[in-house]
Scaffold this motif. Structure first.
Motif, PDB file in Angstrom:
ATOM      1  N   GLN A 196      65.394  -4.409 -18.075  1.00 24.88           N
ATOM      2  CA  GLN A 196      64.523  -4.402 -16.911  1.00 24.88           C
ATOM      3  C   GLN A 196      63.588  -5.601 -16.969  1.00 24.88           C
ATOM      4  OE1 GLN A 196      62.539  -0.636 -16.855  1.00 24.88           O
ATOM      5  NE2 GLN A 196      64.406   0.534 -16.465  1.00 24.88           N
ATOM      6  N   ARG A 197      63.454  -6.273 -15.851  1.00 28.10           N
ATOM      7  CA  ARG A 197      62.573  -7.426 -15.760  1.00 28.10           C
ATOM      8  C   ARG A 197      61.583  -7.229 -14.626  1.00 28.10           C
ATOM      9  NH1 ARG A 197      67.769  -9.647 -16.587  1.00 28.10           N
ATOM     10  NH2 ARG A 197      67.987 -10.765 -18.563  1.00 28.10           N
ATOM     11  N   ASP A 198      60.418  -7.807 -14.796  1.00 31.84           N
ATOM     12  CA  ASP A 198      59.388  -7.757 -13.778  1.00 31.84           C
ATOM     13  C   ASP A 198      59.740  -8.758 -12.682  1.00 31.84           C
ATOM     14  OD1 ASP A 198      57.164  -7.634 -12.217  1.00 31.84           O
ATOM     15  OD2 ASP A 198      55.712  -8.015 -13.832  1.00 31.84           O
ATOM     16  N   ALA A 199      60.100  -8.234 -11.504  1.00 33.92           N
ATOM     17  CA  ALA A 199      60.523  -9.103 -10.406  1.00 33.92           C
ATOM     18  C   ALA A 199      59.413 -10.015  -9.919  1.00 33.92           C
ATOM     19  CB  ALA A 199      61.051  -8.251  -9.251  1.00 33.92           C
ATOM     20  N   ASN A 200      58.173  -9.613 -10.161  1.00 34.23           N
ATOM     21  CA  ASN A 200      57.030 -10.404  -9.692  1.00 34.23           C
ATOM     22  C   ASN A 200      56.594 -11.459 -10.705  1.00 34.23           C
ATOM     23  OD1 ASN A 200      56.809  -8.879  -7.296  1.00 34.23           O
ATOM     24  ND2 ASN A 200      55.710  -7.271  -8.418  1.00 34.23           N
ATOM     25  N   ARG A 201      57.224 -11.445 -11.869  1.00 33.19           N
ATOM     26  CA  ARG A 201      56.828 -12.380 -12.922  1.00 33.19           C
ATOM     27  C   ARG A 201      57.762 -13.583 -12.925  1.00 33.19           C
ATOM     28  NH1 ARG A 201      58.098 -13.060 -18.493  1.00 33.19           N
ATOM     29  NH2 ARG A 201      56.327 -13.847 -19.702  1.00 33.19           N
ATOM     30  N   THR A 202      57.218 -14.745 -12.621  1.00 33.84           N
ATOM     31  CA  THR A 202      58.007 -15.962 -12.556  1.00 33.84           C
ATOM     32  C   THR A 202      57.586 -16.902 -13.679  1.00 33.84           C
ATOM     33  OG1 THR A 202      58.170 -15.783 -10.152  1.00 33.84           O
ATOM     34  CG2 THR A 202      58.689 -17.925 -11.131  1.00 33.84           C
ATOM     35  N   VAL A 203      58.498 -17.156 -14.590  1.00 34.00           N
ATOM     36  CA  VAL A 203      58.229 -18.061 -15.708  1.00 34.00           C
ATOM     37  C   VAL A 203      59.386 -19.034 -15.837  1.00 34.00           C
ATOM     38  CG1 VAL A 203      56.830 -16.408 -16.993  1.00 34.00           C
ATOM     39  CG2 VAL A 203      59.293 -16.480 -17.362  1.00 34.00           C
ATOM     40  N   THR A 204      59.121 -20.170 -16.442  1.00 33.14           N
ATOM     41  CA  THR A 204      60.150 -21.177 -16.638  1.00 33.14           C
ATOM     42  C   THR A 204      60.960 -20.882 -17.890  1.00 33.14           C
ATOM     43  OG1 THR A 204      58.754 -22.620 -17.992  1.00 33.14           O
ATOM     44  CG2 THR A 204      58.609 -22.874 -15.586  1.00 33.14           C
ATOM     45  N   PHE A 205      62.049 -21.598 -18.023  1.00 32.93           N
ATOM     46  CA  PHE A 205      62.889 -21.481 -19.209  1.00 32.93           C
ATOM     47  C   PHE A 205      62.084 -21.782 -20.464  1.00 32.93           C
ATOM     48  CE2 PHE A 205      65.598 -23.398 -22.428  1.00 32.93           C
ATOM     49  CZ  PHE A 205      66.700 -22.560 -22.466  1.00 32.93           C
ATOM     50  N   TRP A 206      61.255 -22.819 -20.428  1.00 31.49           N
ATOM     51  CA  TRP A 206      60.497 -23.239 -21.604  1.00 31.49           C
ATOM     52  C   TRP A 206      59.414 -22.234 -21.948  1.00 31.49           C
ATOM     53  CZ3 TRP A 206      63.203 -26.555 -24.043  1.00 31.49           C
ATOM     54  CH2 TRP A 206      64.011 -27.460 -23.348  1.00 31.49           C
ATOM     55  N   GLN A 207      58.820 -21.593 -20.944  1.00 34.99           N
ATOM     56  CA  GLN A 207      57.842 -20.545 -21.225  1.00 34.99           C
ATOM     57  C   GLN A 207      58.501 -19.358 -21.921  1.00 34.99           C
ATOM     58  OE1 GLN A 207      56.294 -20.165 -17.197  1.00 34.99           O
ATOM     59  NE2 GLN A 207      54.267 -20.810 -17.910  1.00 34.99           N
ATOM     60  N   ASP A 208      59.690 -18.994 -21.447  1.00 33.84           N
ATOM     61  CA  ASP A 208      60.419 -17.908 -22.115  1.00 33.84           C
ATOM     62  C   ASP A 208      60.741 -18.261 -23.558  1.00 33.84           C
ATOM     63  OD1 ASP A 208      60.511 -15.842 -20.323  1.00 33.84           O
ATOM     64  OD2 ASP A 208      62.395 -16.452 -19.390  1.00 33.84           O
TER      65      ASP A 208
END
Length: 428
Positions: A196-208
């Motif tokens: 499950q992922r937070d649909a409202n949470r937008t992060v970049t590849f590098w942040q992940d």
């Protein structure tokens, strides 16, 4: 987290897993055939060590990126693409052998590409296991996993020795294509749950990716354990890559003896996996893992000092090495698998793999020339002594001994924390 307790998890897991067992047989046949081909063609420890290095580089250099991709993408699709690409590489290698244009460097490239595919697949499968299997069964699945995989190796090693002595190498490689198809088939019909992922949470590849680093660094016991494992792999990884030369040059054996040596290792893995599944280990899994480390080091040391005339004694000792492996890997893997959030599994486990194998390529680069100059036994003796020492050291380190309680009692970085930008990029 997905609740598997009420879902038909066993049938779904086994259908995927059995397909992977078929693929494992083919992969082991290919690996045996390639290594034996290099052994006969060159007789060089440097060549074998470099071949192992090619297979290991993706785990060291690409794992942080692969783990992040696995956590961001559909894991089922990743497994399908990885299996298909590995099959294509094998087909290309078989064509090269058929045409007689199989240069050593081409074999190295094939090993490298197959390793990249395997790293994508194993990371996606490992990250999906916690969503396929109830947490209460993770340790037993780990034990059964290694036991059954060891059983497949028993089939692959003697069969590989017979096949390379009977058929052209390209015919042996073609078996891997068939088994890869058997692995792909269930992935087309069985759905693998996604985290499950937070649909409202937008992060970049590098942040992940940085989040995965922050998680591992914030878990002190895990970080120290990985440093210890890196030291072990520096000296013990060459043990496996030099095994064909140990059989031929020290014990005077051939392909058959090498096959039995590999089969003994697999029998030991089966027995160790069954033991872990039935016994379950000590109450604290880290104690079980460290106990297994001491056994692993002791058996490796005895293998290194075995008299030249006792080839069957060496085979038995290699079996005991196999016995200790599931005790170490199964206990440690189940421990950290049970406390990591599903949406972080890909990144954390890939980083664990990268940390653990970081020093192994250096060991391989050193092992070949030194073994060619000073003898093969030195690596078995050194690897055994260092492994025993690391196991004993772990028992004396509080941060290692309290890994499980530390992680459950103290807060660790989570995917919902908005402090990723503050994690030091240079920490790793």
């Amino acid at each position: 987290m997905h609740d598997q307790s009420s879902s038909p998890w066993l049938g779904r897991f086994l259908s995927i897993w059995l397909g992977q067992v078929c693929s494992l047989i083919g992969s082991q046949l290919v690996q045996f055939a390639i290594i034996w081909n290099l052994t006969l063609r060159t007789g060089s420890a440097t060549t074998l060590a470099f071949a192992s290095l090619m297979a290991m580089l993706p785990a060291v250099l690409l794992s942080p990126f692969i783990g992040t991709w696995v956590d961001r993408m559909n894991r089922q699709v990743i497994m399908l693409v990885a299996d298909a690409c590995s099959m294509l590489v094998t087909i290309g290698l078989a064509l090269l052998f058929w045409q007689g244009s199989d240069a050593i460097w081409q074999i190295y490239v094939a090993l490298l590409l197959r390793s990249v595919c395997e790293r994508f697949h194993s990371t996606a499968m490992g990250a999906s296991t916690v969503l396929l299997v109830p947490k209460t069964h993770l340790a037993r699945v780990q034990g059964m996993n290694q036991a059954l995989y060891g059983g497949m190796n028993i089939v692959a090693a003697p069969l590989g020795a017979w096949l390379v002595a009977t058929f052209p190498l390209q015919a042996v490689l073609s078996i891997d294509v068939i088994t890869a198809l058997l692995a792909i088939l269930p992935l087309l019909f069985v759905r693998i749950p996604q985290p499950q992922r937070d649909a409202n949470r937008t992060v970049t590849f590098w942040q992940d990716m940085r989040e995965g680093f922050a998680y591992v660094i914030g878990w002190r016991g895990l970080l120290i354990s990985l440093i210890m494992v890196s030291v072990i792999n520096l000296v013990i990884t060459p043990v496996g890559s030099l095994l064909p030369l140990l059989v031929t040059k020290i014990f005077g054996g051939g392909a058959s003896e090498l096959g039995w040596m590999e089969a003994a290792l697999s029998i030991g893995i089966i027995l160790g996996g069954v033991l872990l599944s039935v016994w379950g280990g000590f109450k604290r899994r880290i104690v079980t893992a460290l106990f297994g480390l001491v056994l692993l080091g002791a058996f490796t040391l005895f293998l290194g000092i075995m008299p030249n005339s006792l080839i069957w004694g060496a085979i038995v000792m290699n079996g005991l090495v196999g016995l200790s492996l599931p005790i170490v890997n199964g206990s440690f893997g189940a421990m950290i698998q049970g406390v990591i959030a599903p949406e972080l599994q890909g990144r954390v486990f890939s980083l664990v793999g990268s940390f653990a194998t970081a020093m192994a390529p250096i060991g391989l680069l050193l092992a070949g020339p030194i073994a060619d100059a000073f003898g093969l036994r030195i690596w078995y003796i050194l690897g055994g002594v260092v492994t025993v020492a690391m196991g004993v050291l772990g028992f004396g380190l509080r941060s290692v001994m309290t890994m499980e309680s530390h992680q459950t009692q103290e807060s660790a970085p989570t995917i919902n924390e908005p402090s990723l930008s503050q994690a030091p990029a240079e920490a790793m």
